[in-house]
Design a protein around this motif. Structure first.
Motif, mmCIF file in Angstrom:
data_model
loop_
_atom_site.group_PDB
_atom_site.id
_atom_site.type_symbol
_atom_site.label_atom_id
_atom_site.label_comp_id
_atom_site.label_asym_id
_atom_site.label_seq_id
_atom_site.Cartn_x
_atom_site.Cartn_y
_atom_site.Cartn_z
ATOM 1 N N LYS A 264 0.790 -1.233 0.000
ATOM 2 C CA LYS A 264 0.000 0.000 0.000
ATOM 3 C C LYS A 264 0.824 1.285 0.000
ATOM 4 O O LYS A 264 0.457 2.255 -0.685
ATOM 5 N N SER B 154 -1.120 2.771 -4.564
ATOM 6 C CA SER B 154 -2.371 3.232 -3.969
ATOM 7 C C SER B 154 -3.568 2.395 -4.391
ATOM 8 O O SER B 154 -4.570 2.339 -3.683
ATOM 9 N N ASN C 239 -5.348 -3.745 -3.405
ATOM 10 C CA ASN C 239 -6.375 -4.185 -2.471
ATOM 11 C C ASN C 239 -6.163 -5.648 -2.165
ATOM 12 O O ASN C 239 -5.275 -6.302 -2.730
#
Length: 526
Positions: free
Chosen positions: A377, A381, A384
């Motif tokens: 992360k 960005s 997930n």
């Protein structure tokens, strides 16, 4: 029967997929542009399928009392308030890989248009002129292509560059030497890339670390006469500094598909003789739009009918039965990964997750995904819990899982080990009172709860350090919530993990680093 609203233009195939899988669907491709009407009807739907025109804002989500999933046909989710969706228990899905080839091909097309002056020559010829000498171009054969960001799209661009017989060099903190060899590229640091590349192409997400990666300082380092191509994200290039470099002749040309502010109807670089500009066309092919529409319909239907979660940006891939038991461990794995990721400055080669005790008997796939996502992360960005393993694989990062039936001192322990090009780091945690806690860092036992804002330091275990650290924070107006300490042995290495009320500023961090005996200091956010 669940009901889905398609409020943007999706293909007829996607609409049929919903129907074939038992989902009632209303196809109103213009509704997304009318926020008031959308607000009045959204409460009737279980799912919302969108592209970029529909803005799923906080008021829309608040009105969507029955909404369970929002599906974005494409990568970018700037038009979806993910925080509000998460708070409301709405799964947000996207299709991160449906337009990778299309975007990569657009970057290659922009490169050719730039070095061969194709747009300018086209305009001149249509005007009835015949200006062969005015549009002298350059070959890409034998040139050095510098790829900044060698993930899914960047690796495709690199592959195409190799096919064009270019020398391809790549900068990506997560690209391993093994993956670089597999791609046929040379892994370099950013400074080396800027000095050597004849053409620089950007393929990295926009994060705090990558914003203005081609800023004024880096553009000054860029090889004189180089070309710049940006089909990734606006904000990666300092546009004002780029214009200056073009005007001064230090850069031969630039090709831009993305801009800091979009839609960009006016721009300082529009009309510049050395600039090729397109209106964010990277994903605009019939094939790509069909692919992402089909994918989002399949994903949303699977979730609404069977409870399967794919490519979610805010929810782990777990069944309804597993969710209650897994939830605290998913949070722990994510925070351990985020802890390690924020302290990792060099390329990651391996991530090892060890499950010890009762947690080893659970479905650990979402836990591993959460841990890997946490590690990635700080640099990526858009990562997930679903796409994190894929992103790691693309960068040649090895994921290793180990299991032990028992755990020392605790019912369950998750132990995370990060192997980078320069160091080996471990951090371990457990669940205590349903909340995640750290129990070990780099072999040093300590117990600490995670907090939104924390200060991490390593230091020599010498008298007076704790007082000096407290005074430094106090003088800067930083309020300490908790202070946790651990050491390997008296007088040797020690670790402090301090929870504070507000983020630690760079100025305060520098003062902490300047304290006697401090070997490392970092601000952490969770």
């Amino acid at each position: 029967m669940p009901k889905v609203l398609v409020s943007d233009a999706l293909s007829e195939t996607a609409v049929n997929i919903f129907k074939e899988r038992g989902v009632d669907v209303d196809y109103e491709p213009s509704l997304g542009k009318d926020k008031d009407k959308l607000l009045s009807v959204i409460g009737d739907y279980d799912g919302l399928a969108v592209r970029s025109a529909t803005k799923a804002t906080a008021p829309i989500i608040e009105a969507a009392k029955n909404l369970k999933v929002i599906g974005r046909a494409g990568i970018g989710v700037d038009n979806i308030d993910i925080k509000s969706a998460t708070a409301a228990g709405i799964v947000v899905m996207n299709t991160p890989y449906g337009n990778a080839i299309t975007t990569a091909e657009h970057a290659i097309a922009m490169m050719f248009a730039l070095v061969r002056n194709i747009p300018q020559a086209n305009q001149s010829t249509h005007a009835g002129k015949w200006e062969k000498s005015a549009f002298m171009g350059a070959e890409v054969f034998g040139k050095t292509l510098g790829v900044i960001g060698c993930g899914n799209i960047g690796s495709i661009v690199a592959n195409r560059g190799v096919g064009l017989k270019m020398r391809v060099i790549a900068f990506d903190p997560f690209l391993t030497e093994e993956r670089a060899v597999e791609l046929g590229v040379e892994k370099v640091d950013i400074g080396d890339l800027l000095k050597r590349a004849d053409i620089v192409t950007l393929h990295t997400p926009l994060t705090d670390q990558t914003r203005n990666i081609l800023g004024r300082d880096n553009l000054a380092v860029l090889k004189k006469g180089a070309f710049v191509v940006n089909c990734a994200r606006g904000g990666l290039v300092d546009e004002a500094a780029l214009k200056d470099a073009l005007d001064e002749g230090r850069i031969a040309g630039a090709a831009l598909d993305v801009y800091e502010t979009e839609p960009a109807t006016k721009h300082p670089l529009f009309g510049h003789p050395k600039v090729v500009a397109t209106p964010h066309l990277g994903a605009s092919t019939r094939e790509a739009q069909e692919n992402v529409a089909i994918q989002i319909a399949e994903q949303m239907a699977d979730y609404l009918i069977r409870g399967a979660v794919s490519n979610s940006l805010n929810s782990p891939s777990v069944t309804a039965e597993e969710a209650p038991r897994l939830k605290p461990f998913v949070s722990l794995a994510d925070k351990l990964g985020l802890f390690a990721g924020q302290l990792t400055q060099t390329g990651v080669k391996e991530i090892e997750i060890s499950y010890e005790g009762e947690v080893s008997e659970l479905n650990t796939k979402p836990l591993t995904a959460a841990a890997v996502a946490g590690v990635l992360k700080p640099m990526l960005s858009e990562v997930n819990v679903v796409n994190a393993p894929v992103l790691a694989k693309e960068r040649g990062i090895s994921i290793v899982e180990t299991y032990r039936d028992d755990a020392d001192s605790y019912d369950s322990v998750i132990r995370l080990r990060i192997v980078t090009e320069q160091q080996d780091r471990t951090v371990s945690g457990t669940i205590f009172g349903a909340l995640p806690r750290i129990v070990e860092i780099k072999g040093v036992e300590m117990e600490a709860a995670f907090a939104p804002h924390m200060l991490y330091t390593t230091n020599e275990d010498k008298p007076g350090f704790i007082g000096a650290l407290g005074q430094t924070l106090g003088a800067a107006g930083v309020n300490i919530a908790t202070f946790n300490l651990g050491r390997s042995a008296p007088g040797e290495g020690a670790i402090a993990l301090v929870a504070v009320d507000d983020p630690v500023s760079d100025d305060v961090l520098e003062k902490v680093r300047a304290l006697p005996h401090v070997t490392q200091a970092a601000a952490l956010s969770f």
